[in-house]
Structure formats: structure tokens, C-alpha cells
Write a protein that holds these residues in place. Structure first.
Motif, PDB file in Angstrom:
ATOM      1  N   ASN A 124      11.168  11.667  23.874  1.00  0.00           N
ATOM      2  CA  ASN A 124      10.194  12.354  23.033  1.00  0.00           C
ATOM      3  C   ASN A 124       9.217  13.067  23.949  1.00  0.00           C
ATOM      4  N   GLY A 125       9.302  14.388  23.982  1.00  0.00           N
ATOM      5  CA  GLY A 125       8.468  15.171  24.890  1.00  0.00           C
ATOM      6  C   GLY A 125       7.059  15.351  24.394  1.00  0.00           C
ATOM      7  N   GLU A 126       6.837  15.110  23.112  1.00  0.00           N
ATOM      8  CA  GLU A 126       5.517  15.327  22.531  1.00  0.00           C
ATOM      9  C   GLU A 126       4.715  14.036  22.476  1.00  0.00           C
ATOM     10  N   LYS A 127       5.382  12.933  22.109  1.00  0.00           N
ATOM     11  CA  LYS A 127       4.730  11.635  22.008  1.00  0.00           C
ATOM     12  C   LYS A 127       5.638  10.610  22.676  1.00  0.00           C
ATOM     13  N   ASP A 128       5.309  10.288  23.906  1.00  0.00           N
ATOM     14  CA  ASP A 128       6.162   9.436  24.726  1.00  0.00           C
ATOM     15  C   ASP A 128       6.474   8.115  24.024  1.00  0.00           C
ATOM     16  N   LEU A 129       7.742   7.712  24.106  1.00  0.00           N
ATOM     17  CA  LEU A 129       8.228   6.423  23.600  1.00  0.00           C
ATOM     18  C   LEU A 129       8.204   6.307  22.076  1.00  0.00           C
ATOM     19  N   ASP A 130       8.093   7.399  21.370  1.00  0.00           N
ATOM     20  CA  ASP A 130       8.161   7.363  19.906  1.00  0.00           C
ATOM     21  C   ASP A 130       9.550   7.835  19.473  1.00  0.00           C
ATOM     22  N   TYR A 131      10.378   6.885  19.066  1.00  0.00           N
ATOM     23  CA  TYR A 131      11.755   7.206  18.697  1.00  0.00           C
ATOM     24  C   TYR A 131      12.016   6.949  17.207  1.00  0.00           C
ATOM     25  N   ARG A 132      10.960   6.865  16.426  1.00  0.00           N
ATOM     26  CA  ARG A 132      11.122   6.500  15.007  1.00  0.00           C
ATOM     27  C   ARG A 132      11.920   7.520  14.223  1.00  0.00           C
ATOM     28  N   ALA A 133      11.992   8.756  14.703  1.00  0.00           N
ATOM     29  CA  ALA A 133      12.771   9.770  13.987  1.00  0.00           C
ATOM     30  C   ALA A 133      14.263   9.434  13.959  1.00  0.00           C
ATOM     31  N   LEU A 134      14.712   8.542  14.823  1.00  0.00           N
ATOM     32  CA  LEU A 134      16.115   8.113  14.789  1.00  0.00           C
ATOM     33  C   LEU A 134      16.473   7.474  13.451  1.00  0.00           C
ATOM     34  N   ASN A 135      15.480   6.887  12.801  1.00  0.00           N
ATOM     35  CA  ASN A 135      15.740   6.224  11.526  1.00  0.00           C
ATOM     36  C   ASN A 135      16.051   7.211  10.405  1.00  0.00           C
ATOM     37  N   ASN A 136      15.788   8.494  10.645  1.00  0.00           N
ATOM     38  CA  ASN A 136      16.024   9.515   9.622  1.00  0.00           C
ATOM     39  C   ASN A 136      17.345  10.245   9.803  1.00  0.00           C
ATOM     40  N   LEU A 137      18.108   9.893  10.828  1.00  0.00           N
ATOM     41  CA  LEU A 137      19.398  10.553  11.043  1.00  0.00           C
ATOM     42  C   LEU A 137      20.339  10.249   9.881  1.00  0.00           C
ATOM     43  N   PRO A 138      21.047  11.266   9.367  1.00  0.00           N
ATOM     44  CA  PRO A 138      22.021  11.012   8.294  1.00  0.00           C
ATOM     45  C   PRO A 138      23.238  10.266   8.831  1.00  0.00           C
ATOM     46  N   ALA A 139      23.948   9.621   7.944  1.00  0.00           N
ATOM     47  CA  ALA A 139      25.172   8.917   8.342  1.00  0.00           C
ATOM     48  C   ALA A 139      26.182   9.918   8.880  1.00  0.00           C
ATOM     49  N   ALA A 140      26.870   9.514   9.926  1.00  0.00           N
ATOM     50  CA  ALA A 140      27.855  10.394  10.548  1.00  0.00           C
ATOM     51  C   ALA A 140      29.249  10.084  10.018  1.00  0.00           C
ATOM     52  N   ASP A 141      30.115  11.082  10.101  1.00  0.00           N
ATOM     53  CA  ASP A 141      31.505  10.949   9.652  1.00  0.00           C
ATOM     54  C   ASP A 141      32.388  10.707  10.869  1.00  0.00           C
ATOM     55  N   LEU A 142      32.679   9.429  11.151  1.00  0.00           N
ATOM     56  CA  LEU A 142      33.505   9.064  12.304  1.00  0.00           C
ATOM     57  C   LEU A 142      34.907   8.700  11.851  1.00  0.00           C
ATOM     58  N   THR A 143      35.876   9.118  12.650  1.00  0.00           N
ATOM     59  CA  THR A 143      37.254   8.682  12.419  1.00  0.00           C
ATOM     60  C   THR A 143      37.701   7.824  13.593  1.00  0.00           C
ATOM     61  N   LYS A 201      36.108   9.881  16.839  1.00  0.00           N
ATOM     62  CA  LYS A 201      35.698  11.285  16.795  1.00  0.00           C
ATOM     63  C   LYS A 201      34.641  11.478  15.720  1.00  0.00           C
ATOM     64  N   ASN A 202      33.596  12.226  16.079  1.00  0.00           N
ATOM     65  CA  ASN A 202      32.558  12.590  15.124  1.00  0.00           C
ATOM     66  C   ASN A 202      32.988  13.861  14.412  1.00  0.00           C
ATOM     67  N   GLN A 203      33.460  13.690  13.176  1.00  0.00           N
ATOM     68  CA  GLN A 203      33.973  14.821  12.387  1.00  0.00           C
ATOM     69  C   GLN A 203      32.873  15.561  11.638  1.00  0.00           C
ATOM     70  N   GLY A 204      31.664  14.968  11.639  1.00  0.00           N
ATOM     71  CA  GLY A 204      30.597  15.563  10.840  1.00  0.00           C
ATOM     72  C   GLY A 204      29.738  16.533  11.617  1.00  0.00           C
ATOM     73  N   LYS A 205      28.625  16.937  11.008  1.00  0.00           N
ATOM     74  CA  LYS A 205      27.725  17.914  11.604  1.00  0.00           C
ATOM     75  C   LYS A 205      26.438  17.286  12.121  1.00  0.00           C
ATOM     76  N   SER A 206      26.301  15.976  11.967  1.00  0.00           N
ATOM     77  CA  SER A 206      25.098  15.292  12.430  1.00  0.00           C
ATOM     78  C   SER A 206      25.424  14.420  13.632  1.00  0.00           C
TER      79      SER A 206
END
Length: 888
Positions: free
Chosen positions: A779-798, A814-819
């Protein structure tokens, strides 16, 4: 019929050794306390005696474990059970007793030896109504923590009737209680010092008193060999000189002409020597290249530590023969290698110890062991598991803190897997005295003679964080010189005299480690203020709390205590909280559990259940552990020469000081260490954006290519911040490739680069083959703040199961999705029971895949069976993916 697994047979077909361990199905040991007015050892060791109210003993093992296995006390792993045990019952002398019949193959007239490899602590030995170890039962004849005890019993053994062995085990001081604050190290050493509790394992009732080593009957002729030793010296890496020695002992009343012969494999190296031995005498025999040209080995297969080459081993079969009959035979496994040591000076002027092997400077990467297992329940096979896990983490050294491991199997597997051993004696910091100097010396001498053939031992160390008193220090120094030929260094202290101290303790972010080594001890002489910097140097202890995975936590914590986590006040002050009993509280204050909990919650977000907290904790574990080792990599040879984690091995179910946990489940700390310690490695410095290639091998790296890619939170690559350059790195060295341009570009976060973003590094050889991958979240703006990871959408893995011969399977993901598919965790369970498969080696885990990216994960060391592979993406529900079958 005796199990073939438990006997050793000489080449002439005669029985050479019979195990009296509990693993022999024909042997049963019984254990009971010694009480006032109970029978003497003379009576207990007779055939007609029967123990009353005894439990089955475990040999090798300890008294307390026998009662655990007999269900006389509740499971000590679970909850706070071990703290409720009546320690007074176990803190007293105990009797062991077993009986056996000699196999018919044992000839009359053979010499028969009864041998105990370890007892903890004092022992009186009896056989068939005769005291072997002295004249009175109260005589404390043997202090046996690492003292082999052997008696010639041919005149006592019956070839036709039952034979009985009885052993009285007495602790060094039976008055020491769970709450004693005085110096257990003084009254007990040599012993397992942590048996009276430490900040990672509880007080063990009885303090691990028992028969803690192998017990055997050995059958020989009149002339035996004692402590055979095969040394090696290197003229160059192309020519080695071998030196073979042994003590020959003639136990008969007649002089003997003895043929001492040996065969070394590989290479079929043969040698022999005729020796005249007077009756009832011993003689030390030496053989070297001046006498036998065969002991000059050309193009030897050298023993190398993990990452620097193969740990080649040789076997020497040594025999003493009389009139063509084998009188004694030994097999000695050894390695041809040569250790050397040098001191350099860092920028602050402090000395730094550096290790060399076979002329190659070696960067040390490893961890400390406090114990193999807190109740000494580690079997030979389990030692292999633990050492393989260390090899898989790319470690090359283990430190045995205060001589905590006494089993030969540990050293055997370190030899086999190329793990060097920093071997302490039994002295801890302020407790640098012992109850009896002569006991300590006898055990130390036997330890050196017993273990010196192991190529893995790289250093003998006198004391933890201090120096032994002068008379003991001088004695230890002398036996290493006389009995080990100074083939390994003897060092008085584990963190002084060329070493950089101890700590940090507690979780610190990577940037912190890159900026300050934090070496400090209050008792350093002269003392220096906390935060002052002696440099990175060679650090023998540094550590942090390490939360296990949820599947492990629920194994040892009561369901009603799993959530919520203790408050900060409870962590700081509550002695009785069950979390504290497993070292997430004031008992593990050095590990800073309060800071650890806050770091998980502030960096990755508050959790509303333990499953979520444990999951987030693994990413803190990865980041912290990787940062520790990478900070030392970054300073290689400018200052740093290596680092040993406190600790790499988990001896008790807990929340601190571990990589894999008590159940051998790999935590995030395991993966952080594995990534950072890989022999060829690329890394990013969080403090100054330097990207360096690390080479901890014995070969130069030429014409490699280092590449950095930077991705936004949604997986978009921004070429503006990436870079790619060629790099060469000398053997066992490092090289800065470039520095990332976050600062020079004056990043406008949110407009182009999301504040939380990803850095992916790759190191490829000149042919484009991947040598190292590394991945960071920043996090270049607020060091050690990784809470945005909790908002990642589910990925489509095969997932695709690939065909592969050998001992494992390959899975294509393989990550078949766009996230972004962040933090993918794989684990195996048994298809029928859904129980965890542990241990299991994955080539990668907790990994991230960008949109369209794929990865092959190797699963190794699978048993035969059918398994379910389970997958969990960070923050999302676990689901069944596919069935993995492993055929015979």
C-alpha cells in the motif's frame, strides 16, 4: 520369534544386537513409582517378582508419557490439562522393569553387553538380582543424559530361563516443583532444561525423567571396538585423506592376535592391520594414508549442505577378527567435508563469524529447535519428516538449543538431507553453573565421541547467550580438540564473540527489518541501549508469534474457548486463560501476542470468527517471516552471514515460535521462509525499493534476467512501474539489479495505480526457465493497510490433474476470470474420513494468480490412497475441487 526389524545380524549369521526397546513385540517394560518401604532393586530384578499398580513403560521414553499412553492422565496436548496434573506424583524416583529370553542363536561363551544409550537423569541398573552400577541402591552412579552406559553381563545371563532388567530413575532434584523459581539449570544440567517450562512448552511432571534412549543387548567375541571414528581432510576438493581410529578392548584373560579390517563404500576402499592385544587391556589404534595408501581418496564425493550440493555419505564396515572369526563389527556412516571459519568486520566495526565448507563460503539459513517433542515422543520416522520439512524450506542449518535433542536419528537425517547442526551443550544464560562438574564433563565427553562421525555437525557451542564458567569452558574446548581434532569450531557462546545478539522478538513489518537489525541483549558485555545496532551479522535467534491454521487450533483448544480472542488485558495479565496455556498470552510475552493480534486486525481487517482470523494471520506470517530472511539476504557479506529463526520446530501445540505447527501443517511462516531461503531468489526491499538477485549455491549465476511487474488491485499491469534487466551473481553472493521507480514517478494513487497493489518478481535463466518467483502486496498511500483485499471478488479457477510418474501428483490451476485470485490455499483430506493429510509437501501454496495466469503445483510424498484436494481463495468459502488417487 523376534522381529527382524529389531535385531542386527553380523555377516557370519550370528546375532549381533537384540533391541530391548518397547518396539520389540517380545519386550514389555513396566513402570511404577518408588515408595517408602518398597522392594529393593535386587528383588525387583528377580524372575519371580511382579510389579503391582504399574503401567506399561515406553522405551525410549519418559515416565510421564507412559501414564499418558495408559490414560492415567488426560491428553496433555489439549486445553490446560497438563497444568492440572499432580506433578508431585511424578517428581520422585521410578522403577522400570522388563524381562526377556535369549534367542537360541546366542552361543555360550559370547560376550554379552547390556547397553543404555540415554537415561534422564540418574540411573541405577540391576540384572537378575545383581546391581550393575554400584554397591548401594542410593548410589547415584550414572548421570546419563547423553552418557552411554554398558555392562558386560555374560556371567549373569541365563540362556534357558527368563532374564530380568530393572532400572531406578532418579531426577537430579526431586524437590523442584512447577512453581519453583530457583535455578533448575544448576540443579539439573545436563538435562532437557525446558522440562521445567519455557515460553513455548509447559512444565512436564517428572521433568522428562525416564529411559530416554535405546536399550539393547550386544553380542561380541572377546575383542570389541569402542568409538570407531573416520575423519577426513581435504588436500583439495579432488583429493581427500581418511583417518580411521578405534579403541580395541580385549575382555579375555588371554592375549589375542586381532585382524582389524575395514571396507568403505562407495569406492570399495579396503584396508587392514594386525594388532597384538594383551589380556584385559585396551589399545587405541590409528590408521592413515602414511600406513595405508587406500586411505587416499581421489575425486571424493563430498558432503555439501542443502543448496550447495549433494550431501554424499560413505559407509565404513569395520571388523575385529580373531582366528578368522568376527569378534565385533561396526558400521560407521560419515561424510567427506571440511569446515573452516573466518571473522570479518561489519561497517560498525563488530566482528562477524562466517562459515566455509569445502572451500565454499556458506550463507546460513535455518532455525532453532527447543525440543523434538515436549514429551519425547518423536520416533525415528518422525525425525525424517521434520528434517525433510526443513530441507523443503530451503534451510541449511538447525541449532539444537541447550543440547535439547539426544536421539541419534536426528543427526542421521541431518546427514542425509544436508542440514548442518549448531550443537549446544546444556548451559543456559544466567545458569552457567552445574550441580556436579564431573557429571557434566562425562556427558560432554561421551556426546563428542558418540556424534563426531556425523558430517552435519558444524559447530559445538558451550552455552546459550553466555559463557560456561572457565573450568567447564576449558574442558569443553579441550575435548573438541582432542576427541574431534578441532574439525568443528568450539564456540563458548551462542550470541557473542562474532555473533550479533538475539532478537527482534515479536512481529515486525519487512521495512523495519531492512532498516534496523535490532540486535540486543541486556547481558551483553559491554551493555548497549535497545535499538543500537551491532549490525545483522550472524544472528542465532530472532522470532515472532505464529498463529497456526484453524484446523490445528481446534485440535488443542476447547470449542467453548475458540472465540472471541482474549482481550489485550487478558493477554497481558490473565495467567489462567487457556490461550495463555498455549502461549498466546503473558507466558509468551517476548512474542508480543498483543501486537500480533493488533497487526492482523489493523492490516487485514477485524474478524468476526476464528476461522477468518486464522486465515488472515497466515498472510501476516508470510510477510513477517519473508521479511526477516530477506533483510539478512539484502546485507549478505556486507554485514550479514546468516540467520537462525527462533524457532523452526514446534514441540508443543502453541501460537508462537514455529514454521510448521505441532501437527506438521505448514503455516504462512513456513511459506515465507521457504520463499525467502530458496537457493536462487529474487527479492524486493520494502525500505528502498531495491531489487536484488540472491545466489546461495556453489555455482555462479550467469546471464539471468530479472523482471518486475506491477499490478493494480483489479489485476491490470502497469508497465510504467515495471522493469527487466540482465544480472550475473557470483556463487554464494548477491547483486542489486535495479531499484523500482515508485518514488521517482511521483505516483498519483487512485488516478492510475491503486493504493493497494501487487509486485511480482521473476528471475529466469538465459534460456527463459523460471528460477525464482516472488510476490508482494503493497500500500503506497497508507503503509501496511491491506483491508482492500477483503473486497476482491471471487475468482474463477479451474483445476486439472496432470499425469505424472513418481511419488506425487501435479495440479494445473488457471485463473479463468477477470479478477485477481489472491491467496489461494490448497490442502488435502482423506476422501473417506475428511481427515487432514499431514505432512504433505506442496511446491507452492497461499499463491496469487492474475487474470489468465496459470500455475502447476506439485504434490509430493503422497501415501497410497484416495484424497480430496480442497481449495480456498482468501476471504471465500472452501469447496471440494477434485479427487486425487495415489496407487501402490
Amino acid at each position: 520369534m523376534l522381529s527382524l526389524l529389531l535385531v542386527s545380524v553380523a555377516c557370519n549369521g550370528q546375532l549381533q544386537q537384540l533391541s530391548l526397546n518397547s518396539t520389540n513385540p517380545d519386550i514389555t517394560w513396566w513402570v511404577q513409582p518408588k515408595t517408602e518401604g518398597s522392594p529393593s532393586g535386587f528383588e525387583i530384578s528377580t524372575s519371580g517378582y511382579r510389579m503391582k499398580d504399574a503401567v506399561k513403560g515406553i522405551v525410549p521414553g519418559v515416565v510421564f508419557t507412559a501414564y499418558v499412553e495408559a490414560d492415567e492422565v488426560p491428553d496433555p496436548n489439549y486445553s490446560d490439562n497438563i497444568h492440572d496434573v499432580d506433578a508431585a506424583f511424578f517428581n520422585r524416583p521410578f522403577w522400570y522393569r522388563t524381562s526377556f529370553k535369549l534367542p537360541a542363536s546366542v552361543k555360550r561363551g559370547q560376550q554379552i553387553w547390556l547397553q543404555f544409550d540415554n537415561t534422564n537423569r540418574y540411573a541405577d541398573f540391576y540384572m537378575n538380582g545383581v546391581k550393575l552400577s554400584g554397591t548401594r541402591e542410593s548410589t547415584k552412579d550414572v548421570s546419563g543424559h547423553m552418557l552411554r552406559t554398558k555392562y558386560e553381563v555374560s556371567h549373569l545371563v541365563s540362556h534357558d530361563q527368563e532374564n530380568v532388567v530393572a532400572v531406578l530413575i532418579t531426577d537430579a532434584d526431586q524437590k523442584k516443583t512447577r512453581d519453583a523459581k530457583d535455578q533448575f539449570g544448576v540443579v539439573a544440567s545436563p538435562t532437557y532444561l525446558s522440562a521445567a517450562s519455557w515460553d513455548w512448552m509447559p512444565y512436564v511432571p517428572g521433568r522428562l525423567a525416564g529411559i530416554t534412549g535405546n536399550v539393547s543387548l550386544n553380542f561380541t567375541g572377546d575383542v570389541t571396538m569402542e568409538d570407531p571414528w573416520v575423519r577426513s581432510e581435504l588436500e583439495s576438493n579432488d583429493i581427500a585423506y581418511l583417518f580411521v581410529s578405534t579403541e580395541l578392548k580385549n575382555a579375555s584373560n588371554q592375549a589375542k592376535e586381532v585382524l582389524l579390517s575395514g571396507r568403505i563404500q562407495p569406492g570399495n576402499i579396503q584396508f587392514s592391520k594386525q594388532v597384538h592385544l594383551e589380556a584385559n587391556t585396551s589399545k587405541k589404534i590409528y590408521m592413515d594414508r602414511k600406513e595405508m595408501e587406500a586411505l587416499i581418496v581421489k575425486q571424493p564425493k563430498l558432503w555439501w549442505p542443502n543448496g550447495y550440493g549433494e550431501p554424499h555419505l560413505y559407509t565404513c564396515t569395520l571388523r575385529s577378527e580373531i582366528d578368522g572369526e568376527v569378534s565385533d563389527q561396526k558400521e560407521i556412516t560419515f561424510g567427506i567435508r571440511q569446515y573452516e571459519y573466518q571473522y570479518s568486520r561489519n561497517n560498525a566495526g563488530w566482528p562477524v563469524l562466517q562459515f566455509f565448507i569445502n572451500g565454499q563460503r556458506v550463507f546460513l539459513k535455518g532455525g532453532n529447535w527447543g525440543m523434538s517433542e515436549y514429551l519425547l515422543r518423536c520416533s525415528r520416522e518422525e525425525y525424517e519428516t521434520k528434517i525433510k520439512l526443513h530441507k523443503d524450506m530451503n534451510y541449511n542449518m538447525i541449532r539444537l538449543w541447550t543440547g535439547c535433542v539426544t536421539d541419534d536419528a536426528f543427526y542421521d537425517y541431518c546427514d542425509r538431507y544436508g542440514i548442518m547442526v549448531w550443537d549446544d551443550f546444556w548451559l543456559y544464560v544466567a545458569y552457567n553453573d552445574v550441580a556436579n562438574d564431573e557429571d557434566f564433563k562425562a556427558n560432554a565427553l561421551d556426546k563428542v565421541k558418540r556424534l563426531r562421525n556425523h558430517p552435519s555437525i558444524a559447530l559445538w557451542c558451550g552455552a546459550n547467550e553466555t559463557h560456561p564458567k572457565p573450568e567447564l569452558d576449558g574442558y569443553l574446548r579441550s575435548i573438541v580438540a582432542l576427541e574431534d581434532h578441532n574439525d568443528r569450531m568450539y564456540k563458548s557462546s551462542s550470541n557473542q564473540d562474532g555473533l550479533s545478539g538475539s532478537g527482534w522478538w515479536g512481529n515486525q513489518p519487512p521495512k523495519h527489518h531492512f532498516e534496523n537489525s535490532g540486535s540486543n541483549l541486556a547481558w551483553n558485555n559491554p551493555p548497549y541501549p535497545y535499538g543500537s545496532d551491532r549490525g545483522y551479522g550472524l544472528r542465532t535467534e530472532i522470532g515472532t508469534a505464529t498463529f497456526p491454521n484453524y484446523e490445528s487450533v481446534k485440535e488443542f483448544m476447547p470449542a467453548e474457548s475458540l472465540w472471541p480472542l482474549p482481550t489485550d488485558e487478558q493477554l497481558e495479565k490473565d495467567d489462567d486463560n487457556v490461550w495463555n496455556k498455549h502461549y498466546f498470552g503473558k507466558e509468551a510475552s517476548n512474542a508480543s501476542p498483543i501486537n500480533y493480534k493488533r497487526a492482523v486486525n489493523t492490516q487485514f481487517g477485524e474478524s468476526d470468527n476464528l476461522i477468518a482470523f486464522c486465515e488472515k494471520a497466515q498472510y501476516l506470517n508470510i510477510e513477517v517471516m519473508k521479511g526477516i530472511y530477506e533483510a539478512w539476504n539484502d546485507k549478505m557479506w556486507e554485514d550479514a552471514s546468516g540467520l537462525l529463526l527462533w524457532m523452526s520446530q514446534s514441540a508443543y501445540p502453541s501460537f508462537v515460535w514455529q514454521t510448521y505447527d505441532y501437527y506438521h501443517d505448514a503455516t504462512g511462516a513456513y511459506w515465507g521462509a521457504k520463499y525467502a531461503c530458496e537457493p536462487l531468489h529474487i527479492q524486493w526491499n520494502a525500505a528502498n525499493n531495491s531489487v536484488k538477485a540472491i545466489n546461495t549455491t556453489s555455482e555462479d549465476l550467469k546471464d539471468a534476467v530479472a523482471t518486475t511487474k506491477v499490478f493494480t488491485l483489479d489485476g491490470k499491469e502497469l508497465a510504467k512501474y515495471g522493469r527487466s534487466e540482465k544480472v550475473n551473481v557470483l556463487a554464494s553472493n548477491k547483486n542489486e539489479v535495479y531499484r523500482l521507480n515508485f518514488d521517482s514517478c511521483k505516483v498519483d494513487y487512485n488516478a492510475e495505480l491503486t493504493p493497494l497493489h501487487f509486485i511480482k518478481l521473476e528471475l529466469k535463466d538465459s534460456s527463459g526457465n523460471m528460477l525464482s518467483e516472488n510476490f508482494y502486496w503493497r500500500n503506497g498511500e497508507k503503509d501496511l493497510d491491506y483491508r482492500a483485499l477483503n473486497n476482491l471478488p471471487a475468482a474463477d479457477l479451474t483445476f486439472t490433474l496432470l499425469d505424472k510418474a513418481g511419488d506425487g501428483k501435479q495440479i494445473l490451476l488457471k485463473n479463468q476470470g477477470k479478477s485477481v485470485a489472491f491467496g489461494n490455499r490448497l490442502r488435502l483430506v482423506r476422501h473417506d474420513t475428511q481427515e487432514r493429510v499431514l505432512p504433505v509437501l506442496f511446491s507452492d501454496n497461499y499463491f496469487t494468480l492474475m487474470p489468465g495466469e496459470e500455475k502447476i503445483v506439485q504434490i509430493s510424498d503422497l501415501e497410497t490412497g484416495q484424497f480430496d484436494l480442497l481449495w480456498k481463495q482468501y476471504g471465500y468459502k472452501e469447496e471440494h475441487v477434485l479427487v486425487v488417487k495415489k496407487k501402490k
